[in-house]
Scaffold this motif. Structure first.
Motif, short mmCIF file in Angstrom:
data_model
loop_
_atom_site.label_atom_id
_atom_site.label_comp_id
_atom_site.label_asym_id
_atom_site.label_seq_id
_atom_site.Cartn_x
_atom_site.Cartn_y
_atom_site.Cartn_z
N THR A 19 -3.07 -12.47 1.42
CA THR A 19 -4.08 -11.95 1.31
C THR A 19 -4.03 -10.54 0.66
O THR A 19 -4.73 -10.03 -0.11
CB THR A 19 -4.83 -11.90 2.61
N ALA A 20 -2.97 -9.77 1.25
CA ALA A 20 -2.57 -8.38 0.75
C ALA A 20 -2.57 -8.48 -0.86
O ALA A 20 -2.91 -7.57 -1.39
CB ALA A 20 -1.39 -7.91 1.34
N PHE A 21 -1.69 -9.38 -1.33
CA PHE A 21 -1.53 -9.45 -2.89
C PHE A 21 -2.96 -9.91 -3.65
O PHE A 21 -3.16 -9.25 -4.82
CB PHE A 21 -0.35 -10.33 -3.22
N LEU A 38 -13.30 -6.16 -1.17
CA LEU A 38 -11.91 -6.19 -0.71
C LEU A 38 -11.67 -6.19 0.81
O LEU A 38 -10.86 -6.89 1.34
CB LEU A 38 -11.16 -5.00 -1.53
N SER A 39 -12.84 -5.50 1.24
CA SER A 39 -12.60 -5.29 2.93
C SER A 39 -13.02 -6.72 3.43
O SER A 39 -12.33 -7.32 4.22
CB SER A 39 -13.56 -4.33 3.61
N LEU A 40 -13.84 -7.60 2.82
CA LEU A 40 -14.28 -8.87 2.96
C LEU A 40 -13.07 -9.86 2.90
O LEU A 40 -12.94 -10.71 3.77
CB LEU A 40 -15.39 -9.48 2.24
N ILE A 41 -12.38 -9.77 1.78
CA ILE A 41 -11.28 -10.68 1.54
C ILE A 41 -10.42 -10.42 2.76
O ILE A 41 -9.87 -11.25 3.19
CB ILE A 41 -10.67 -10.28 0.31
N SER A 42 -10.00 -8.97 2.99
CA SER A 42 -8.97 -8.69 4.17
C SER A 42 -9.48 -9.47 5.30
O SER A 42 -8.52 -9.89 6.03
CB SER A 42 -8.81 -7.28 4.23
N TYR A 109 -6.72 -1.31 1.74
CA TYR A 109 -6.34 -2.74 2.49
C TYR A 109 -5.24 -3.42 2.39
O TYR A 109 -4.70 -3.90 3.23
CB TYR A 109 -7.76 -3.71 2.16
N THR A 110 -4.66 -3.38 1.12
CA THR A 110 -3.33 -3.84 0.95
C THR A 110 -2.28 -3.06 1.73
O THR A 110 -1.45 -4.01 2.53
CB THR A 110 -2.94 -3.67 -0.59
N LEU A 111 -2.32 -1.91 1.98
CA LEU A 111 -1.29 -1.22 2.78
C LEU A 111 -1.51 -1.77 4.31
O LEU A 111 -0.60 -2.08 4.97
CB LEU A 111 -1.57 0.24 2.71
N MET A 112 -2.66 -1.65 4.69
CA MET A 112 -2.89 -2.20 6.09
C MET A 112 -2.27 -3.66 6.24
O MET A 112 -1.84 -3.62 7.28
CB MET A 112 -4.53 -2.11 6.38
N LEU A 113 -2.56 -4.52 5.68
CA LEU A 113 -2.35 -5.70 5.57
C LEU A 113 -0.73 -5.95 5.54
O LEU A 113 -0.14 -6.57 6.45
CB LEU A 113 -3.10 -6.82 4.73
N LEU A 114 -0.15 -5.29 4.58
CA LEU A 114 1.50 -5.46 4.71
C LEU A 114 1.97 -4.66 5.76
O LEU A 114 3.02 -5.33 6.17
CB LEU A 114 1.78 -4.75 3.06
N SER A 115 1.23 -3.79 6.44
CA SER A 115 1.88 -3.28 7.49
C SER A 115 1.78 -4.27 8.51
O SER A 115 2.92 -4.36 9.44
CB SER A 115 1.19 -2.02 8.08
N THR A 116 0.47 -4.88 8.65
CA THR A 116 0.52 -5.83 9.78
C THR A 116 1.51 -6.97 9.52
O THR A 116 2.09 -7.74 10.36
CB THR A 116 -0.88 -6.62 9.56
N PHE A 117 1.93 -7.24 8.14
CA PHE A 117 2.94 -8.43 7.87
C PHE A 117 4.25 -8.08 8.52
O PHE A 117 4.91 -8.72 9.04
CB PHE A 117 3.05 -8.33 6.41
N SER B 144 12.30 -7.40 -0.84
CA SER B 144 11.66 -7.30 -2.03
C SER B 144 10.12 -7.07 -1.94
O SER B 144 9.59 -6.12 -2.65
CB SER B 144 11.64 -8.73 -2.74
N ILE B 145 9.81 -7.36 -0.88
CA ILE B 145 8.13 -6.75 -0.56
C ILE B 145 8.25 -5.43 0.04
O ILE B 145 7.22 -4.67 -0.52
CB ILE B 145 7.43 -7.56 0.43
N VAL B 146 8.95 -5.10 0.57
CA VAL B 146 9.54 -3.61 1.23
C VAL B 146 9.61 -2.88 0.00
O VAL B 146 8.78 -1.65 -0.42
CB VAL B 146 10.51 -3.36 2.01
N LEU B 147 10.33 -3.19 -0.95
CA LEU B 147 10.59 -2.42 -2.26
C LEU B 147 9.15 -2.25 -3.16
O LEU B 147 8.82 -1.26 -3.45
CB LEU B 147 11.68 -3.07 -3.11
N LEU B 148 8.46 -3.27 -3.30
CA LEU B 148 7.11 -3.45 -3.89
C LEU B 148 6.34 -2.50 -3.01
O LEU B 148 5.45 -1.50 -3.93
CB LEU B 148 6.54 -4.78 -3.84
N ILE B 149 5.98 -2.41 -1.87
CA ILE B 149 5.03 -1.89 -1.32
C ILE B 149 5.39 -0.25 -1.34
O ILE B 149 4.71 0.93 -1.54
CB ILE B 149 4.90 -2.13 0.22
N ALA B 150 6.67 0.16 -1.43
CA ALA B 150 7.32 1.46 -1.61
C ALA B 150 6.73 1.90 -2.97
O ALA B 150 6.18 3.25 -3.03
CB ALA B 150 8.84 1.55 -1.51
#
Lengths: 481, 171
Positions: A19-21, A38-42, A109-117, B144-150
């Protein structure tokens, strides 16, 4: 023989990551005024992940995957549920704010989702390396999110402070992992437990120093005193929805890593007294400093430190009861804290930034619904009976008494009494003070309203009928032992 | 012989690391950092970890420090400025660091290190590659994802057309 790959174990993580990507790529093609898509997709992605988490509760057979690196046990799944709920609510809180204040940043939203990941990786990790990488995955988006409001000096300051101190704490964690690897020749938690059961000789001093360093790294992220210095500045400087997001999930992730390394697996060395001291210091220091705060975000920051102190009481108790009460309290804390921040965001939706407690004067008659909701959240954070916060605290302190930690329970209860004072200050300001300036209208955004209503209903529902939620937390703990 | 080389490398590494944190010129600090990282790479070679040594030189010496030197040179007038690397908290910091140093020294001396009698696989790099894509495939992918997000984060923070509103600057 190597265990199989076992893909379903990481399906929730994959759902969030994909989803993040998708959000990242769709963001490229959307013109500025349509960023709300974007927020809906998230939201959709997080709901899918939540559904997969629920399905994974019924996963049969060996739940370890990827050569013992990750696991999908009840504890991990329970915490993943907390992360999904936290992220979902935080997205609802953010939508309007993001559109108004930094509409160009669709990557929000990408940042938020990847943080959750990253948090999810931490919850399912069975290897110290995986835990470390999950922690970095969680933290790096948070550093950026804290500073996403580039026009504001405080936001930039928060990002820089968080980044520098966070990188330093990661160093401690990594050094601790290196020492533990040196002692056992492996970083896999299951393998370490097996080695100890086989009677492999190891130097307790060495493992002790390694464990303490790992604990320092994780305690920094959770905001345990004396590693809490960054919390007030970062919480105050970061945009309010981001603060809501990072006050809930990342703390839960750090706590689940502490539980996995120090409580759930057979403890290699006894750190009970360390946790005892940390719990007392964290509770007391957080509460004392919260009394004097005028900025509501700073007050909530110190209160979040105090709440970590209560969680440390549960960790000190340990065993099934400690883990289940910590798990339950984290769920409750996530919901009520995001709810309180949602109200802060609601009141901040005007020309100026209404962030001081004295600014809330007169809100009781002007915005009756919001004021009542805020009162309920404050009561819940303070642990007044009838709210979810009371049930959470009751479970933690009764656990402490059942296991003979009487002093800890007494200090905890006294701390809760102190905390009621500063939570009530907000209520007093809202209902009993006259506003200095004329209050303007606030436009209520539907997404924020959804977040507020969901949290409000959950806080009341858990407060009055906690049984289902409690049994869920008990199940999460019982299968771990 | 290898013991002698080790001591030389170790002394160079420690002394130049001290230089990095005490010199008053940022540019000189960066150059001494290169020296530190090179000596560490030398120690890796002594330990027959050629792959690690190569990675150390390529990434740390080749990429990171060069980037830092570029950043220093591009920053306005920072090279000619003399900086103080300590502040008023230097004395408590030194005490804490000394305690930590003694503690880790005692730890290192007191431990009986687990020693494996197995001989090294003939082809280290091959074995590392196999491990990375089997046992450590999850960490490998997460990295690899960590590097991408950085990367994404750096772009968000540094881009010019970002959310800047001069009117709301609160200080």
């Amino acid at each position: 023989m190597m265990p199989p790959i076992n893909w379903p174990v990481i399906y929730p993580e994959l759902a969030i990551c994909i989803t993040a990507f998708i959000v990242l790529i769709v963001d490229l093609f959307l013109p500025g005024r349509h960023k709300w898509v974007l927020s809906l997709i998230s939201i959709f992605g997080v709901l899918v992940a939540l559904q997969i988490v629920f399905m994974n509760f019924g996963l049969k057979g060996d739940t370890k995957a990827f050569f013992g690196m990750v696991v999908s046990d009840a504890t991990g799944l329970y915490f993943k549920t907390i992360f999904c709920i936290g992220t979902l609510l935080a997205i609802f809180v953010s939508i309007t704010y993001q559109r108004r204040e930094f509409p160009e940043v669709g990557e929000f939203y990408t940042l938020m989702l990847l943080s959750t990941f990253g948090m999810m990786i931490m919850a399912s990790a069975l290897d110290l390396i995986t835990i470390f990488l999950g922690l970095e995955m969680m933290s790096i988006p948070l550093y950026v999110l804290a500073g996403i409001y580039r026009g504001r000096y405080r936001s930039r300051e928060a990002a820089l402070k968080y980044f520098l101190l966070g990188a330093f704490a990661s160093g401690f964690l990594l050094y601790g992992i290196a020492l533990i690897y040196g002692a056992f020749g492996t970083t896999n938690i299951t393998r370490i437990v097996e080695l100890i059961a086989d009677g492999k000789p190891y130097s307790p001093f060495f493992v002790g120093v390694g464990s303490v360093l790992v604990l320092i790294g994780l305690a920094f992220k959770a905001g345990v005193v004396p590693f809490h210095m960054w919390i007030p500045d970062v919480y105050e400087g970061a945009p309010a929805p981001v603060t809501a997001f990072m006050s809930a999930g990342p703390k839960a992730a750090a706590i689940v890593a502490i539980l996995r390394i120090f409580v759930i697996t057979t403890p290699v060395i006894d750190l009970t007294w360390v946790f005892w001291v940390l719990a007392v210091v964290t509770m007391t220091w957080g509460n004392i400093l919260a009394i004097n705060q005028n900025n509501i975000k700073r007050m909530l920051a110190y209160s979040s430190i105090a709440h970590v102190g209560y969680l440390l009481v549960a960790i000190t108790v340990g065993g099934e009861e400690g883990v289940s009460s910590a798990a339950f309290y984290l769920l409750v804390y996530t919901i009520m804290n995001i709810g309180a921040f949602a109200i802060v965001v609601l009141f901040a939706e005007r020309e100026e930034f209404y962030e001081n407690i004295s600014d809330y004067a007169g809100f009781g008659s002007r915005f009756p619904f919001a004021a009542i909701t805020m009162t309920i959240f404050m009561a819940s954070l303070g642990g007044i009976p009838g709210t979810a916060g009371f049930v959470g605290k009751f479970m933690i302190f009764s656990g402490a008494i059942n296991h003979g930690f009487y002093w800890l329970a007494v200090i905890g209860v006294l701390n809760s009494l102190v905390s009621i004072y500063y939570y009530l200050r907000v209520v007093v300001a809202m209902y009993m003070r006259q506003p200095q300036t004329r209050l303007v209208d606030i436009a209520i955004s539907p997404s924020l309203m959804i977040a507020i209503i969901i949290t409000l209903l959950l806080v009341i529902q858990i407060g009055i009928f906690p049984d289902n939620w409690l049994s869920l937390a008990k199940q999460a703990a019982s299968l771990a032992f | 012989m290898s013991m002698l080389i080790f001591y030389i490398l170790a002394i160079v590494a420690v002394v130049s690391a001290l230089m990095v944190v005490t010199l008053r010129n940022v540019f000189h600090s960066a150059l001494f950092l290169v020296l530190t990282l090179f000596s560490v790479a030398g120690i890796y070679v002594l330990l027959e970890a050629e792959f690690l040594a190569a990675v150390q030189v390529l990434i740390y010496v080749g990429a990171i420090t060069i980037l830092m030197i570029f950043a220093i040179m591009l920053t306005y007038q920072i090279t000619s400025k003399s900086i103080r690397q300590v502040n008023e908290q230097v004395i408590p910091a030194v005490i804490i660091v000394l305690v930590f140093f003694v503690l880790s020294l005692v730890t290192l001396i007191k431990t009986s290190w687990p020693v494996s009698n197995k001989s090294l696989p003939g082809n280290n790099t091959f074995e590392i590659g196999r491990q990375l894509l089997s046992t450590y495939v999850i960490p490998f992918e997460v990295v690899s994802i960590v590097l991408l997000i950085a990367l994404i984060g750096a772009i968000i923070i540094s881009r010019q057309d970002g959310p800047s509103r001069p009117g709301q600057e609160d200080r």
